[in-house]
Every structure is written in structure tokens, then in C-alpha cells.
Design a protein around this motif. Structure first.
Motif, PDB file in Angstrom:
ATOM      1  N   ARG A   1       0.818  -1.211   0.000  1.00 45.50           N
ATOM      2  CA  ARG A   1       0.000   0.000   0.000  1.00 45.50           C
ATOM      3  C   ARG A   1       0.858   1.271   0.000  1.00 45.50           C
ATOM      4  NH1 ARG A   1      -2.619  -1.367   4.035  1.00 45.50           N
ATOM      5  NH2 ARG A   1      -1.571  -0.165   5.671  1.00 45.50           N
ATOM      6  N   GLU A   2       1.916   1.297   0.811  1.00 53.16           N
ATOM      7  CA  GLU A   2       2.681   2.535   0.981  1.00 53.16           C
ATOM      8  C   GLU A   2       3.931   2.602   0.106  1.00 53.16           C
ATOM      9  OE1 GLU A   2       3.438   3.732   4.929  1.00 53.16           O
ATOM     10  OE2 GLU A   2       1.431   3.245   5.666  1.00 53.16           O
ATOM     11  N   ALA A   3       4.421   1.451  -0.344  1.00 51.29           N
ATOM     12  CA  ALA A   3       5.584   1.442  -1.234  1.00 51.29           C
ATOM     13  C   ALA A   3       5.295   0.514  -2.394  1.00 51.29           C
ATOM     14  CB  ALA A   3       6.838   1.012  -0.484  1.00 51.29           C
ATOM     15  N   PRO A   4       4.314   0.853  -3.218  1.00 50.61           N
ATOM     16  CA  PRO A   4       3.910  -0.037  -4.318  1.00 50.61           C
ATOM     17  C   PRO A   4       5.024  -0.176  -5.348  1.00 50.61           C
ATOM     18  CG  PRO A   4       2.919   2.117  -4.579  1.00 50.61           C
ATOM     19  CD  PRO A   4       3.590   2.140  -3.237  1.00 50.61           C
ATOM     20  N   THR A   5       4.969  -1.270  -6.060  1.00 42.15           N
ATOM     21  CA  THR A   5       5.963  -1.460  -7.115  1.00 42.15           C
ATOM     22  C   THR A   5       5.659  -0.564  -8.308  1.00 42.15           C
ATOM     23  OG1 THR A   5       4.679  -3.287  -8.056  1.00 42.15           O
ATOM     24  CG2 THR A   5       6.367  -3.844  -6.414  1.00 42.15           C
ATOM     25  N   HIS A   6       4.343  -0.295  -8.601  1.00 41.88           N
ATOM     26  CA  HIS A   6       3.922   0.507  -9.750  1.00 41.88           C
ATOM     27  C   HIS A   6       2.897   1.540  -9.296  1.00 41.88           C
ATOM     28  CE1 HIS A   6       5.486  -3.175 -11.563  1.00 41.88           C
ATOM     29  NE2 HIS A   6       5.573  -2.547 -12.735  1.00 41.88           N
ATOM     30  N   ILE A   7       2.708   2.523 -10.136  1.00 42.83           N
ATOM     31  CA  ILE A   7       1.674   3.527  -9.867  1.00 42.83           C
ATOM     32  C   ILE A   7       1.017   3.883 -11.194  1.00 42.83           C
ATOM     33  CG2 ILE A   7       3.211   5.538 -10.112  1.00 42.83           C
ATOM     34  CD1 ILE A   7       1.655   6.793  -7.764  1.00 42.83           C
ATOM     35  N   ALA A   8      -0.317   4.089 -11.178  1.00 37.87           N
ATOM     36  CA  ALA A   8      -1.052   4.447 -12.398  1.00 37.87           C
ATOM     37  C   ALA A   8      -0.867   5.932 -12.670  1.00 37.87           C
ATOM     38  CB  ALA A   8      -2.527   4.118 -12.249  1.00 37.87           C
ATOM     39  N   VAL A   9      -0.597   6.282 -13.930  1.00 37.54           N
ATOM     40  CA  VAL A   9      -0.462   7.680 -14.348  1.00 37.54           C
ATOM     41  C   VAL A   9      -1.687   8.054 -15.185  1.00 37.54           C
ATOM     42  CG1 VAL A   9       2.053   7.604 -14.242  1.00 37.54           C
ATOM     43  CG2 VAL A   9       0.900   6.967 -16.363  1.00 37.54           C
ATOM     44  N   PRO A  10      -1.902   9.347 -15.496  1.00 36.76           N
ATOM     45  CA  PRO A  10      -3.125   9.778 -16.197  1.00 36.76           C
ATOM     46  C   PRO A  10      -3.399   9.055 -17.506  1.00 36.76           C
ATOM     47  CG  PRO A  10      -2.020  11.674 -15.250  1.00 36.76           C
ATOM     48  CD  PRO A  10      -1.125  10.509 -15.024  1.00 36.76           C
ATOM     49  N   SER A  11      -2.358   8.564 -18.201  1.00 33.75           N
ATOM     50  CA  SER A  11      -2.584   7.877 -19.475  1.00 33.75           C
ATOM     51  C   SER A  11      -3.177   6.492 -19.288  1.00 33.75           C
ATOM     52  CB  SER A  11      -1.269   7.755 -20.238  1.00 33.75           C
ATOM     53  OG  SER A  11      -0.393   6.888 -19.538  1.00 33.75           O
ATOM     54  N   GLY A  12      -3.202   5.989 -18.050  1.00 37.19           N
ATOM     55  CA  GLY A  12      -3.676   4.639 -17.771  1.00 37.19           C
ATOM     56  C   GLY A  12      -2.557   3.630 -17.634  1.00 37.19           C
ATOM     57  N   SER A  13      -1.335   4.036 -17.911  1.00 36.12           N
ATOM     58  CA  SER A  13      -0.200   3.113 -17.774  1.00 36.12           C
ATOM     59  C   SER A  13       0.143   2.912 -16.302  1.00 36.12           C
ATOM     60  CB  SER A  13       1.030   3.676 -18.497  1.00 36.12           C
ATOM     61  OG  SER A  13       0.790   3.802 -19.884  1.00 36.12           O
ATOM     62  N   ASN A  14       0.594   1.681 -15.988  1.00 39.74           N
ATOM     63  CA  ASN A  14       1.159   1.404 -14.671  1.00 39.74           C
ATOM     64  C   ASN A  14       2.679   1.462 -14.797  1.00 39.74           C
ATOM     65  OD1 ASN A  14      -0.959   1.039 -12.815  1.00 39.74           O
ATOM     66  ND2 ASN A  14      -1.410  -0.981 -13.681  1.00 39.74           N
ATOM     67  N   ILE A  15       3.256   2.477 -14.191  1.00 38.32           N
ATOM     68  CA  ILE A  15       4.694   2.719 -14.334  1.00 38.32           C
ATOM     69  C   ILE A  15       5.412   2.218 -13.080  1.00 38.32           C
ATOM     70  CG2 ILE A  15       6.463   4.450 -14.760  1.00 38.32           C
ATOM     71  CD1 ILE A  15       4.493   4.147 -17.052  1.00 38.32           C
ATOM     72  N   ARG A  16       6.529   1.506 -13.298  1.00 38.23           N
ATOM     73  CA  ARG A  16       7.309   1.006 -12.168  1.00 38.23           C
ATOM     74  C   ARG A  16       8.022   2.161 -11.468  1.00 38.23           C
ATOM     75  NH1 ARG A  16       9.012  -3.959 -11.043  1.00 38.23           N
ATOM     76  NH2 ARG A  16       8.738  -4.701 -13.188  1.00 38.23           N
ATOM     77  N   ILE A  17       7.972   2.147 -10.139  1.00 39.49           N
ATOM     78  CA  ILE A  17       8.660   3.144  -9.326  1.00 39.49           C
ATOM     79  C   ILE A  17      10.076   2.654  -9.046  1.00 39.49           C
ATOM     80  CG2 ILE A  17       8.651   4.390  -7.126  1.00 39.49           C
ATOM     81  CD1 ILE A  17       5.619   3.975  -7.047  1.00 39.49           C
ATOM     82  N   ASP A  18      11.024   3.554  -9.208  1.00 42.44           N
ATOM     83  CA  ASP A  18      12.428   3.227  -8.966  1.00 42.44           C
ATOM     84  C   ASP A  18      12.808   3.681  -7.554  1.00 42.44           C
ATOM     85  OD1 ASP A  18      15.102   2.789  -8.935  1.00 42.44           O
ATOM     86  OD2 ASP A  18      15.606   4.163 -10.575  1.00 42.44           O
ATOM     87  N   TYR A  19      13.013   2.685  -6.657  1.00 42.37           N
ATOM     88  CA  TYR A  19      13.387   2.997  -5.273  1.00 42.37           C
ATOM     89  C   TYR A  19      14.906   3.010  -5.070  1.00 42.37           C
ATOM     90  CZ  TYR A  19       8.490   2.321  -3.975  1.00 42.37           C
ATOM     91  OH  TYR A  19       7.118   2.445  -3.857  1.00 42.37           O
ATOM     92  N   GLY A  20      15.652   2.871  -6.137  1.00 45.03           N
ATOM     93  CA  GLY A  20      17.103   2.886  -6.027  1.00 45.03           C
ATOM     94  C   GLY A  20      17.661   1.511  -5.721  1.00 45.03           C
ATOM     95  N   MET A  21      18.962   1.473  -5.463  1.00 46.95           N
ATOM     96  CA  MET A  21      19.636   0.220  -5.114  1.00 46.95           C
ATOM     97  C   MET A  21      19.366  -0.112  -3.650  1.00 46.95           C
ATOM     98  SD  MET A  21      20.911  -0.806  -7.870  1.00 46.95           S
ATOM     99  CE  MET A  21      21.947  -2.136  -7.274  1.00 46.95           C
TER     100      MET A  21
END
Length: 664
Positions: free
Chosen positions: A548-568
Motif C-alpha cells: 500500500r505505501e511502497a507499491p511497485t507501480h503507480i497508475a499515471v493519467p494515461s492509464g499506464s502502470n509505471i514502475r517506481i524506482d526505489y534505487g539500489m
């Protein structure tokens, strides 16, 4: 001063320079000459140089050091005959121990050779070093004691500022085993008690404890450091504790004669260094003692004299029967009694492993270099790899007989770096020496797991089968851990586990060990699922909170689910990154956030080709202030993609214009 080229920047002797100064002094000075050299080897080299060509007819050369016969020493010490002069080549023994009449000239090479005991290795080595200023003054004083004299110092006067004022006290550098045995006889059983005695210099604690350990191994002290009856018997003998123990124990075994010969050889240092095997010396000198029937013995040289002296002092009658005669083949057994910490096993190529844990070697051409077991009497002081100077062969069967109470059979389970696997062995050991080594099938699974963990610590975490997915999981958990220890929550520990490399290495037993059942080789690590291993550290509520708080992806306005980069995993990245094409963010007026709205994502806005255009943590500000310049530059470069004037109200898209919803 007569500077020597051999003394500049190194500790060494230029024998030819010393010989030249001696010749100069013989020509220019009157009276006899005393030359101070570090040791017997240097004395012999200088004497050889003075022999060719010989000195003046009225000048004789005499060596003077401890291993000479009494007759040779007397010749060096006695006054020169009328009308003659002498050159005495001496070690430091001539500094204070004796007076040589007629000496008017001193030539000081400025070096001395002294024994240094190393508690770490349990060995004494001879060290050649510069003399102290006090010793140099003492040597100078030997010149002209009855008339004006001359002293030649073979070093630059400028070098004297680096010389020690005084030599180290002997107690600071000596083998303390005889002293510790004496103290135990006085009732001092611990080092703490030593401080109550009025020492000029306190014995070093390391050397004291090493000596106490040795005496316990010889049976002279009990576990509390008190002297035993055997130790009292050793103390009554005029020998080093090692040799006293050897003679007493060997006498009980019917080998007292052999032990006396060995003790005399080691005490008088007559074994020499032409070869390491001391057995031929025992055989040679035992022949002198083989006139047992008449009990009349003809001493040949100093060593047989010393044998007889030890025999008289110890009141040990050499055996009278042929079966109990001096037995050279028992030399190794006697040495093993004196040096239980120096039992050596051959490892091949002239290398040996000692029961005390050290390594040693012999030159391949030495006769003992291929002997399976040795009892070693003398090594140099090299802690890592010592040179064996005196030793004798030892049969394994006799080794087991002599040390039956110290030989242990243990299961040995450890990680083998070369095999990259756990090795389970059943070993028979004498202290650090492995006598027998065989595979062990009944190893405890827990011990195998412990060995695997030790292997991972040696190799490093990189040996585990990390994947992109497991790395991202570590980074997400690390992000929430850092977030929960932000200022404002002092003293409150984070509920999230520490998955940094140091923490993971330190806690292998907690998080990894439960998954290592049946694993004993590095090649088997690939069967581990590191995501499953790490998720086991989280209970179900925390896993839900993580998603819930550190999701792997997030939906953007275009409808795509983009992966979040949390670094190494080990990086301290300030904010997670959302790499997204600029057109997919049209219509958004707020920066996307995670962690319940607490953390805005750092937007990496990309061109249609995926190249960075802008980095922002404030999308509304970018639309207003940064976008117009980006639009002006990019619309000509990417004409097929939409570049509206007001992106905050435009329709987001993943496509070019002709495929955009509602386009013609």
C-alpha cells in the motif's frame, strides 16, 4: 671514527672493511688489538681475510666466542708472549665478562647479536642490531686499561643520534620459562602476584603467560599455576625446563642416556647447522659413552664433557645393559618430550605443520625434508614460516604413545574456500596438528548450516542468487525503514527490518539459516528464492502495508502502470523516482505521491524517445514555468506527438497524434 660502507642504512657487516682497519691498526699502533664483531660467522670471515696475506710475523689472530674449546678461549685471553702482539676477534662476551691483558687498541664494528624471544611464536631468534651508546662506551673502555689507548669506531659520528642510549633489559626479551618455574616454587602462581616483587623491570605479561602455558604443557605447573612435584624435580636440575622435563621423562622410559646426550648437544649448541638432523650428532657422541663396563670414559671435546656433567648433576647413571644403551634412534622421542609444541608433520615439498599451529620448512635437499614426522629442537623466529635448524625423525606410533592424553578425535565441519563447499571430516589431532583426516558422514545438520553461513560471510552477499525483483523488494523495505526513522520520531525504532548489506551479513542466522536445509555447496545457492526469503521477515499486515505505501507501480493519467524506482538496496536515495513520458502526465495537476501521501515522487519526465527532459518534484510548477521552453524545443523534433499549450487540461496519451483518442 672509521666509517664502514657496510653500515650505512642497513644492519650488516663489511668484513673486508673491518680487516682493512685491523691491518691499518697493526701498522700504525702498538700493543694488542681487540676487535668487536657480532658473531662467530663474522669472526671466521674476518680471520680468513687476515690470513691472506698474513699479518706481521709477530702478530697472531685469536677468535673468542662462546662455542670455542677452553683451550682456544685461554689462548685468546692470556697475555701475548714477550715480543709478540695479538689480534683478538671477539663477540660482546669481551665487553664486561673478562679482561684481556695487553689490549691497547679497540676496533668496534658497532654491532651485536642477541637472542630475542617472541611470545607469539614461542621461539627465540638471534637478532643482529646496532649496539647501544652505553655498550659502545663500555667497549671503548677496554682499550688501554693500563696505558693510553685508541678506539676505532666503524660508523659515522652522525649516526650516533639514532643509537639507543642503553640496551633493552634482558628480562624484556628473554624466554621466561625458567623464571616462571622459580616464581611458582616461591608460591607466585599468577602474573598479578609478580607486581608485588621489587623488579627493576617488570617481566612482560605476554612472555610470562606463554612461559606459564609451556610449563603447564610439560606438567611442571597445574591449572592454577602452582608448581607440581614434577616441576619441583625439574627445578632441581641445572637445565632449561624443557630439557629438564625431557631428561626426567626419558629416564623413566629407559632412555636417560640418550636424553643426557641430547640435552648436552642442545645446551652446548654443538649440533651445528650443516644439516637439520641431530641424530648423527647423538650417535657420534654416544660412542664416547659406550665404555660402560669399566665406567672409565674418555671425553672428546666439550659436548661429551657436558654429557658427563649433566649425568653427575642429575645423578643419572647411564644404563649398563646393552638394551638400555644410548639409543640415537630415540633422539626424536626425547626431543618430542622437550618440545611438544614443535611436533612437525610433513605437508610435502619440505614444508611442515607444527603442533603449536605454526608453519615451518626445510630445504628440499635436506635429508629430513621427506620425513613424515619430526620433533623439532630449533627454528628461527619467523612467525609465519620458520626455518628448521635442528630436528630428529619421530615415528607416528611413538608420537601417539608419548602424547596419548593430548590426542583428541573430533568431528570437524567447516567451509572449504577452495571447494566452495562444506567439508565434514573426522580428525585425530595433537593440538593443532592433524594426524588423521577422513570424511565424516554423520555431521550435525546445524553444524553444516553454520559452516555454510561462515562461507557466505567469507565470500560476501553477492554469492546469493539476487534478482532484480529481490533487489527492488530490499529497496522498497529500505525506503519505508528510512521514512519511519525520520526526525520527529526520536527513539522510536522502525518496525521494518534492516536489509543493508552489513545488517544482512550480521544476521544471517536469523533470516537465511531457516532456508538452508539440505544446502552444503555454493552451487546449491541458486535454489534459493531471495524474494521468498526476504518476505519471510514481514508478517501479513506489514506485507499489506508494504504494497500500500511502497507499491511497485503507480497508475499515471494515461492509464499506464509505471514502475517506481526505489534505487539500489543499500542506496540512501532521497525520494523514489517515477520515470514517465511527459505526454502520459497531461491532465495531472498534482505530483503523484506514495506512503499515504507523505512522499511525492521525483518525476523524471521523458521525451517520446525515452530521453530525460526534466526532473521535478512539483508538477504544477513545471507545467507553468518549465514546460513552455520544453515545448518550444521539442515540438519541432517530435512533430507526431502532441505538445498542447496547456498540458494541465490536455488529454494524456501513450501514442502519436493520429492514434490519440478523438484525433483525425
Amino acid at each position: 671514527q672509521a666509517p664502514s660502507p657496510g653500515l650505512h642504512g642497513q644492519i650488516g657487516l663489511a668484513a673486508d672493511h673491518v680487516a682493512a682497519v685491523v691491518r691499518h691498526a697493526v701498522e700504525k699502533e702498538s700493543g694488542s688489538i681487540l676487535v668487536f664483531l657480532p658473531g662467530a660467522g663474522e669472526i671466521r670471515r674476518v680471520a680468513d681475510l687476515l690470513a691472506l696475506p698474513p699479518l706481521a710475523p709477530d702478530v697472531s689472530v685469536h677468535p673468542l666466542y662462546g662455542d670455542l674449546t677452553p683451550q682456544e678461549q685461554d689462548a685468546a685471553i692470556s697475555p701475548a708472549a714477550g715480543g709478540r702482539r695479538k689480534v683478538v676477534l671477539a663477540t660482546s662476551i669481551a665487553e664486561t665478562s673478562l679482561t684481556i691483558e695487553g689490549i691497547r687498541v679497540v676496533i668496534d664494528a658497532g654491532l651485536a647479536r642477541s637472542p630475542r624471544f617472541d611470545p607469539a611464536s614461542g621461539m627465540t631468534r638471534l637478532v643482529t642490531e646496532r649496539v647501544s651508546l652505553a655498550a659502545a662506551l663500555q667497549r671503548q673502555g677496554r682499550a688501554g686499561r693500563l696505558e693510553p689507548g685508541t678506539c676505532y669506531r666503524l660508523w659515522d659520528a652522525a649516526e650516533e643520534h639514532a643509537m639507543r642510549p642503553f640496551a633493552q633489559p634482558e628480562i624484556a626479551e628473554a624466554d621466561l620459562a625458567p623464571l616462571v618455574l622459580e616464581l611458582a616454587a616461591w608460591g607466585i602462581a599468577e602474573y598479578a602476584g609478580v607486581a608485588h616483587l621489587p623488579w627493576l623491570t617488570m617481566p612482560p605479561s605476554g612472555a610470562y603467560r606463554q612461559a606459564a602455558d609451556l610449563l603447564q604443557a610439560l606438567g611442571a605447573l597445574d591449572e592454577q599455576g602452582r608448581i607440581t612435584p614434577h616441576g619441583s624435580a625439574m627445578l632441581r636440575l641445572p637445565l632449561h625446563p624443557r630439557l629438564a622435563h625431557m631428561v626426567l621423562a626419558a629416564t623413566q622410559n629407559g632412555q636417560g642416556g640418550t636424553a643426557c646426550v641430547v640435552a648436552a648437544l642442545l645446551t652446548e649448541r654443538a649440533g651445528g647447522r650443516n644439516g637439520a638432523d641431530i641424530t648423527p650428532e647423538v650417535a657420534r657422541h654416544s660412542a664416547v659413552l659406550d665404555t660402560r663396563a669399566s665406567r672409565t670414559r674418555k671425553a672428546v671435546g666439550r659436548v661429551p664433557d657436558a654429557i658427563l656433567h649433566i649425568e653427575r648433576q642429575l645423578r643419572i647413571a647411564l644404563p649398563h645393559t646393552e638394551t638400555d644403551a644410548v639409543q640415537p634412534d630415540a633422539t626424536g622421542e626425547c626431543l618430542a618430550l622437550a618440545y611438544p609444541d614443535r611436533i612437525a608433520r610433513n605437508r610435502g615439498n619440505g614444508t611442515f605443520h607444527l603442533s603449536g599451529g605454526k608453519a615451518a620448512f626445510l630445504p628440499p635437499e635436506d635429508a629430513l625434508a621427506r620425513t613424515p614426522f619430526l620433533a623439532v629442537a630449533e627454528l628461527d623466529g619467523h612467525a609465519a614460516r620458520a626455518r628448521i635448524w635442528q630436528a630428529a625423525p619421530l615415528q607416528e606410533s611413538m608420537l601417539k604413545h608419548l602424547f596419548a592424553d593430548r590426542i583428541r578425535e573430533t568431528a570437524f565441519v567447516a567451509w572449504d574456500d577452495q571447494a566452495d563447499a562444506v567439508q565434514a571430516r573426522l580428525q585425530t589431532r595433537l593440538d593443532a596438528l592433524v594426524l588423521r583426516d577422513a570424511p565424516f558422514a554423520g555431521a550435525d545438520p546445524a553444524a553444516v548450516t553454520d559452516a555454510v553461513l561462515e562461507g557466505i560471510r567469507r565470500i560476501g552477499l553477492h554469492c546469493l542468487p539476487w534478482t532484480d525483483e529481490s533487489d527492488r523488494l530490499r529497496a522498497r523495505i529500505g525506503f519505508l525503514r528510512r521514512l519511519d526513522v525520520q526526525p520527529g520520531k526520536p527513539g522510536q525504532p522502525s518496525p521494518w527490518p534492516d536489509l543493508s548489506d552489513p545488517a544482512l551479513l550480521a544476521g544471517l542466522e536469523t533470516w537465511l539459516a531457516p532456508f538452508l536445509g539440505g544446502i552444503s555447496r555454493r552451487s546449491q545457492f541458486r535454489s534459493l528464492n531471495m524474494v521468498t526469503v526476504l518476505e519471510a521477515l514481514l508478517d501479513w499486515p506489514m506485507r499489506q502495508r508494504l504494497d500500500r505505501e511502497a507499491p511497485t507501480h503507480i497508475a499515471v493519467p494515461s492509464g499506464s502502470n509505471i514502475r517506481i524506482d526505489y534505487g539500489m538496496p543499500d542506496a540512501q536515495q532521497a525520494a523514489p523516482i517515477l520515470p514517465v513520458k511527459l505526454q502520459e502526465m497531461f491532465g495531472a495537476t498534482e505530483t503523484p505521491t506514495i506512503a499515504g501521501g507523505r512522499v511525492p515522487l521525483l518525476l523524471h519526465l521523458l521525451s517520446p524517445a525515452g530521453r530525460p527532459l526534466q526532473v521535478t518534484g512539483d508538477l504544477a510548477s513545471f507545467w507553468k514555468n518549465g514546460y513552455p521552453a520544453v515545448r518550444a524545443e521539442m515540438r519541432g523534433r517530435y512533430p507526431k506527438h502532441p505538445w498542447p499549450e496547456n498540458p494541465a487540461t490536455a488529454i494524456p496519451t501513450r501514442h502519436v497524434k493520429r492514434r490519440a483518442p478523438g484525433s483525425e
